[in-house]
Design a protein around this motif. Structure first.
Motif, mmCIF file in Angstrom:
data_model
loop_
_atom_site.group_PDB
_atom_site.id
_atom_site.type_symbol
_atom_site.label_atom_id
_atom_site.label_comp_id
_atom_site.label_asym_id
_atom_site.label_seq_id
_atom_site.Cartn_x
_atom_site.Cartn_y
_atom_site.Cartn_z
ATOM 1 N N THR A 130 5.868 0.913 19.024
ATOM 2 C CA THR A 130 5.489 0.727 20.416
ATOM 3 C C THR A 130 4.599 1.874 20.853
ATOM 4 O OG1 THR A 130 6.321 0.200 22.638
ATOM 5 C CG2 THR A 130 7.458 1.952 21.437
ATOM 6 N N GLY A 131 4.219 1.886 22.109
ATOM 7 C CA GLY A 131 3.429 2.952 22.699
ATOM 8 C C GLY A 131 3.557 2.827 24.200
ATOM 9 N N PHE A 132 3.235 3.883 24.921
ATOM 10 C CA PHE A 132 3.470 3.880 26.371
ATOM 11 C C PHE A 132 2.210 4.055 27.212
ATOM 12 C CE2 PHE A 132 7.498 5.551 24.504
ATOM 13 C CZ PHE A 132 8.278 4.441 24.798
ATOM 14 N N LYS A 133 1.074 4.311 26.570
ATOM 15 C CA LYS A 133 -0.140 4.549 27.354
ATOM 16 C C LYS A 133 -0.592 3.305 28.110
ATOM 17 C CE LYS A 133 -1.871 8.414 24.594
ATOM 18 N NZ LYS A 133 -0.692 8.512 23.709
ATOM 19 N N TRP A 134 -0.243 2.131 27.630
ATOM 20 C CA TRP A 134 -0.677 0.908 28.307
ATOM 21 C C TRP A 134 -0.159 0.845 29.749
ATOM 22 C CZ3 TRP A 134 2.670 -2.481 30.542
ATOM 23 C CH2 TRP A 134 4.016 -2.397 30.162
ATOM 24 N N CYS A 135 0.992 1.488 30.014
ATOM 25 C CA CYS A 135 1.589 1.367 31.349
ATOM 26 C C CYS A 135 1.440 2.626 32.195
ATOM 27 C CB CYS A 135 3.068 0.988 31.251
ATOM 28 S SG CYS A 135 4.102 2.175 30.388
ATOM 29 N N ILE A 136 1.173 3.765 31.578
ATOM 30 C CA ILE A 136 1.068 5.007 32.360
ATOM 31 C C ILE A 136 -0.309 5.647 32.256
ATOM 32 C CG2 ILE A 136 3.519 5.565 32.251
ATOM 33 C CD1 ILE A 136 2.937 7.370 29.900
ATOM 34 N N GLY A 137 -1.157 5.129 31.372
ATOM 35 C CA GLY A 137 -2.458 5.729 31.147
ATOM 36 C C GLY A 137 -2.366 6.879 30.161
ATOM 37 N N HIS A 138 -3.526 7.390 29.793
ATOM 38 C CA HIS A 138 -3.606 8.501 28.847
ATOM 39 C C HIS A 138 -3.560 9.802 29.649
ATOM 40 C CE1 HIS A 138 -4.448 10.909 25.480
ATOM 41 N NE2 HIS A 138 -5.331 10.154 24.873
ATOM 42 N N LEU A 139 -2.516 10.596 29.433
ATOM 43 C CA LEU A 139 -2.346 11.849 30.156
ATOM 44 C C LEU A 139 -2.986 13.035 29.441
ATOM 45 C CD1 LEU A 139 1.366 11.539 31.352
ATOM 46 C CD2 LEU A 139 -0.702 10.521 32.303
ATOM 47 N N ILE A 140 -3.736 12.773 28.384
ATOM 48 C CA ILE A 140 -4.424 13.798 27.600
ATOM 49 C C ILE A 140 -3.404 14.855 27.129
ATOM 50 C CG2 ILE A 140 -6.468 15.286 27.483
ATOM 51 C CD1 ILE A 140 -7.059 12.383 28.037
ATOM 52 N N GLY A 141 -3.468 16.073 27.612
ATOM 53 C CA GLY A 141 -2.594 17.137 27.112
ATOM 54 C C GLY A 141 -1.115 16.899 27.348
ATOM 55 N N ALA A 142 -0.780 16.092 28.359
ATOM 56 C CA ALA A 142 0.630 15.841 28.675
ATOM 57 C C ALA A 142 1.176 14.600 27.977
ATOM 58 C CB ALA A 142 0.803 15.683 30.188
ATOM 59 N N SER A 143 0.306 13.855 27.293
ATOM 60 C CA SER A 143 0.744 12.562 26.752
ATOM 61 C C SER A 143 1.809 12.714 25.672
ATOM 62 C CB SER A 143 -0.450 11.781 26.210
ATOM 63 O OG SER A 143 -1.071 12.459 25.131
ATOM 64 N N GLY A 144 1.699 13.735 24.818
ATOM 65 C CA GLY A 144 2.674 13.908 23.749
ATOM 66 C C GLY A 144 4.056 14.236 24.273
ATOM 67 N N ALA A 145 4.119 15.109 25.281
ATOM 68 C CA ALA A 145 5.415 15.481 25.857
ATOM 69 C C ALA A 145 6.080 14.271 26.504
ATOM 70 C CB ALA A 145 5.238 16.599 26.877
#
Length: 210
Positions: A130-145
């Protein structure tokens, strides 16, 4: 920041509609707003102060494909090597992983090469992805956390959330067990994949809290 938006737009990495990870019609990524943090401490210290342990950090791997700022190896070499290092560091086998939280940023080259890297390690018998960017967007530096936090929550809820924007899996990603519908994890271990410019690839192995 406007400069970031302009830069991604000029590179052709932004979608005009939404993020569709691993979908045949994916057209790029979309920025989001958000933050996440994790507090790491030794299990003995957490238990001594009566803390609720939400999860366990078991291992990590970090590599660079050294292909330049933007280029990605289409064979997923960096992704697969980061995963292998993380599994070795955690002392677990591919079959032990119950859920994969992919980087899944919706760009054509990144999703295809990430799928190839996952296949190199797990073959066609990998756990739900799965992945979560589809619903919250790409947070760049914060995306991994944030992906790590959501992975731990998914393990606690014993569910692999679906990718709701996924309509038709691209042929480049066809062997990935991704779905628009929720799936069941096959264990209480999660693999989180994070990628960045410069060919950076990071993988984390996390366990559910006790």
């Amino acid at each position: 920041e406007p400069e970031t938006v302009m830069g991604y737009h000029q590179l052709g990495l932004l979608s005009s509609e939404t993020i569709r990870p691993f979908d045949r019609n994916r057209s790029g990524t979309v920025f989001g707003e958000g933050a996440a943090s994790l507090v790491l401490e030794r299990p003995a210290d957490a238990k001594a102060r009566g803390a609720t342990i939400l999860g366990e950090f078991l291992g990590s791997g970090c590599v660079s494909e050294a292909t330049g700022i933007l280029d990605l190896r289409p064979d997923g070499d960096g992704v697969s090597r980061a995963i292998e290092l993380a599994l070795k560091d955690a002392g677990v086998a591919p079959a032990d992983i119950g859920i994969i939280v992919a980087h899944g940023n919706g760009t054509r080259a990144s999703d295809a090469s990430e799928a190839a890297g996952i296949r190199r390690v797990f073959g066609t018998a990998g756990p739900p992805v799965t992945g979560f960017k589809w619903c919250i967007g790409h947070l760049i530096g914060a995306s991994g956390a944030l992906d790590a936090v959501l992975a731990l929550r998914a393990l606690r809820e014993k569910i692999v959330p679906g990718i709701a924007t996924l309509k038709e899996v691209d042929s480049d990603c066809a062997s990935l067990p991704v779905s628009a519908q929720p799936q069941a994890p096959r264990s209480q271990l999660a693999l989180v994949i994070c990628r960045g410019f410069g060919g950076m690839n990071v993988a984390l192995v996390l366990g559910a809290g006790v």
